[in-house]
Structure formats: structure tokens, C-alpha cells
Design a protein around this motif. Structure first.
Motif, PDB file in Angstrom:
ATOM      1  N   LEU A   1       0.827  -1.173  -0.027  1.00 53.61           N
ATOM      2  CA  LEU A   1       0.004  -0.068  -0.100  1.00 53.61           C
ATOM      3  C   LEU A   1       0.845   1.326  -0.139  1.00 53.61           C
ATOM      4  CD1 LEU A   1       0.270   0.818   3.114  1.00 53.61           C
ATOM      5  CD2 LEU A   1      -1.571  -0.904   3.578  1.00 53.61           C
ATOM      6  N   ASP A   2       0.265   2.524   0.161  1.00 52.31           N
ATOM      7  CA  ASP A   2       0.996   3.697  -0.163  1.00 52.31           C
ATOM      8  C   ASP A   2       1.740   3.866   1.172  1.00 52.31           C
ATOM      9  OD1 ASP A   2       1.887   6.185  -0.313  1.00 52.31           O
ATOM     10  OD2 ASP A   2      -0.089   6.918  -0.809  1.00 52.31           O
TER      11      ASP A   2
ATOM     12  N   LEU B   1      -6.435   3.100   3.811  1.00 51.61           N
ATOM     13  CA  LEU B   1      -5.412   2.726   2.560  1.00 51.61           C
ATOM     14  C   LEU B   1      -5.689   1.171   2.167  1.00 51.61           C
ATOM     15  CD1 LEU B   1      -2.128   4.356   4.106  1.00 51.61           C
ATOM     16  CD2 LEU B   1      -3.483   5.010   2.141  1.00 51.61           C
TER      17      LEU B   1
END
Length: 299
Positions: free
Chosen positions: A247-248, A276
Motif C-alpha cells: 500500500l501507499d 488505505l
């Protein structure tokens, strides 16, 4: 009150060289992490593919003003792996040891200690501090009460706590991913690369249980430790460790930085992180001395 540091731990998963390069370029250009760990921790068979990447990654991160630490293999089992470990810890970049045999090759150099080394009391922490350790990421099973005791007893040693990511629990000489796909460990075809955040494992009753990553056992849930700077300092914590996932991670780091700088409440930080799309449910039970898979409000 001193500013709480933010560490991006080593990637525990089998990511391709291209993915690693792109990931760390993004971390160098956009993230707020002040310390970034690189290197293979889990499986020595991955090293021939990832090792050529690290010099460029290290240069990129250092050029962006990041402190870089090379994390070493946690369970070296061959002559090649032990030789590679000795070379890593003798280099110019500070190393994080994840196996105590690395101490023999440090020769007085400063180093950090990873969460896979069993440091469960202040005497163990003092042992490493006396040999040059500057920072120690304590084992994930330790409650905050024990973290505070260790931090107070070893004030010159940075106490770091694993704050985000699937918890690294154990390593085995057998490869779970290879066995799952009907392969032998020696001819695993690096099948663990199919699960870049680990593979969830349920019980026979269909309950969420653990996750596997090659030879590694991880928690199914994702650690979310969201202290304010005051709460972290009250337990002697100098750093929080964030573990990479797909994920980010730039946003994850920014969320923790805003939380620690008082610009966001723990509730707001949790909502931001849940948005997220975590690979597992949020957990933090170990920190209160309870069941690791639980999610509790921490005092």
C-alpha cells in the motif's frame, strides 16, 4: 521533549528488483522517514536477485538525506550466507543485526539490533549496548511496560517499537510457500513472490490466523500502534518502526509524522490508515500484555 524518530524497516517480502528500485525511489523523493532500512532479512535464496539493487538504492536514499541502515539475514544457514553477512556488517553503512552471530564481524563498529533477536529484558539490552549498539527495535511480543523498563535501564540506547505492519513472529528451516505449492525448498521457484504482502492462512474452521512469507510466519493482522509523542516518550520510546507493504507507504509515514507532531489525533490517524486498505485487520494486543491478535485502547 525530543522528537520521535520514524524508521522504515526492511522489506520482508519477495519483491522484484524493479519493484524495489521504484519503491525506494518514491521513499527517497516523497517520504518523511528519517531512517530507512534496506537488505534481505528473511531468505538467503532471494539475495542474488536483490543484492545488486542495494548500492543504487542506498545512494538514492542518502542523496535525499535519509539515514540508511543495512538489515542482515536473520537465519544464515550456508557458507555463502555467512560470508555475505560478514561483508555487510564490515561495510561503510551501519548494519542492523538480526542474528547474534553477526557480532563477531562487527569489530567495534556501531550497529542496530532488529526485532528478531531475543531481547526481553534490560540485561540483554545492556549486553548489546556495551558492544556498540546504538538502537534496538524490541521484539514485537513485548508489552509497553517492559519497553519502558528496558528503555529506562539503557538510556543511551534508542528504544524502537514496531508500530505498523504484519508482525514478524518466527522463522523456520522449512519453506511454507514451497510446501503449499508442492515444491521442495531447494527448488522453490521463488513462489513467495506471488504474495507481496504475505499469504493469509486460516484455521480449519475458517478463522483468520497467521500469514506466511516463504520461511517466515507473520501475524494475519496489521500492527497499528498509534501513540502521541507524549505517550511514546513516557515509555522511553525514541523511534517507531513502519514495515513496508504494497500500500501507499509514503502516506503511512506522513500519517505517523503528523500524529507524532500533534497535527492529527490517534483516531484520525487510524481512520487514515484503514482507508488505505490494510492486508489484515488492525491489532495491537501485545503492547498491553494481552493477546496479540486483539485491538485495544492503550492507556
Amino acid at each position: 521533549m525530543a522528537r520521535i524518530g520514524l524508521t522504515l524497516g526492511p522489506c520482508l517480502f519477495n519483491w522484484s528488483a524493479e519493484r524495489l528500485l521504484a519503491f525506494y525511489r518514491g521513499i527517497a523523493e516523497n517520504s518523511v522517514y528519517d531512517r530507512v532500512h534496506v537488505g534481505e532479512v528473511v531468505c538467503g535464496k532471494r539475495m542474488p536477485f536483490s543484492d545488486p539493487v542495494w548500492p543504487e538504492v542506498i545512494e538514492t536514499l542518502q542523496s535525499a538525506g535519509k539515514e540508511v541502515v543495512i538489515s542482515t539475514l536473520a537465519m544464515p544457514s550456508t557458507v555463502r550466507e555467512r560470508k555475505a553477512l560478514a561483508e555487510l556488517v564490515s561495510g561503510d553503512v551501519m548494519a542492523e543485526i538480526n542474528d547474534i552471530t553477526a557480532l563477531a564481524s562487527l569489530e567495534g563498529r556501531p550497529f542496530t539490533v532488529g526485532p528478531l533477536i531475543n531481547v526481553y529484558n534490560e540485561a540483554s539490552a545492556a549486553f548489546f549496548a556495551g558492544r556498540g549498539a546504538k538502537s534496538i527495535c524490541l521484539p514485537v511480543e513485548l508489552p509497553l511496560s517492559s519497553v519502558a523498563v528496558i528503555a529506562k535501564a539503557c538510556e543511551g540506547l534508542e528504544a524502537e517499537v514496531f508500530a505498523f505492519g504484519r508482525l514478524p513472529l518466527a522463522l523456520s528451516s522449512r519453506c511454507y510457500h514451497a510446501r503449499l505449492h508442492g515444491l521442495h525448498k531447494d527448488s522453490c521457484q521463488f513462489i513467495c513472490d506471488r504474495d507481496p504482502d504475505g499469504l493469509a492462512v486460516d484455521t480449519v474452521d475458517g478463522q483468520k490466523f497467521l500469514a506466511i512469507n516463504g520461511i517466515q510466519t507473520l501475524s494475519d493482522g496489521v500492527q497499528l500502534f498509534l501513540p502521541t509523542a507524549g505517550e511514546a516518550s513516557a515509555h522511553g520510546i525514541k523511534r517507531l518502526r513502519i514495515s513496508p507493504h504494497t500500500l501507499d507507504m509514503v502516506t503511512v509515514g506522513a500519517t505517523y509524522r503528523r500524529l507524532l507532531d500533534g497535527e492529527m489525533s490517534p483516531t484520525e490517524a487510524k481512520e487514515s490508515l484503514l482507508a488505505l486498505g490494510l492486508p489484515g485487520a488492525p491489532v495491537n494486543g501485545y503492547l498491553s500484555g494481552g493477546v496479540g491478535a486483539s485491538q485495544l485502547e492503550l492507556a
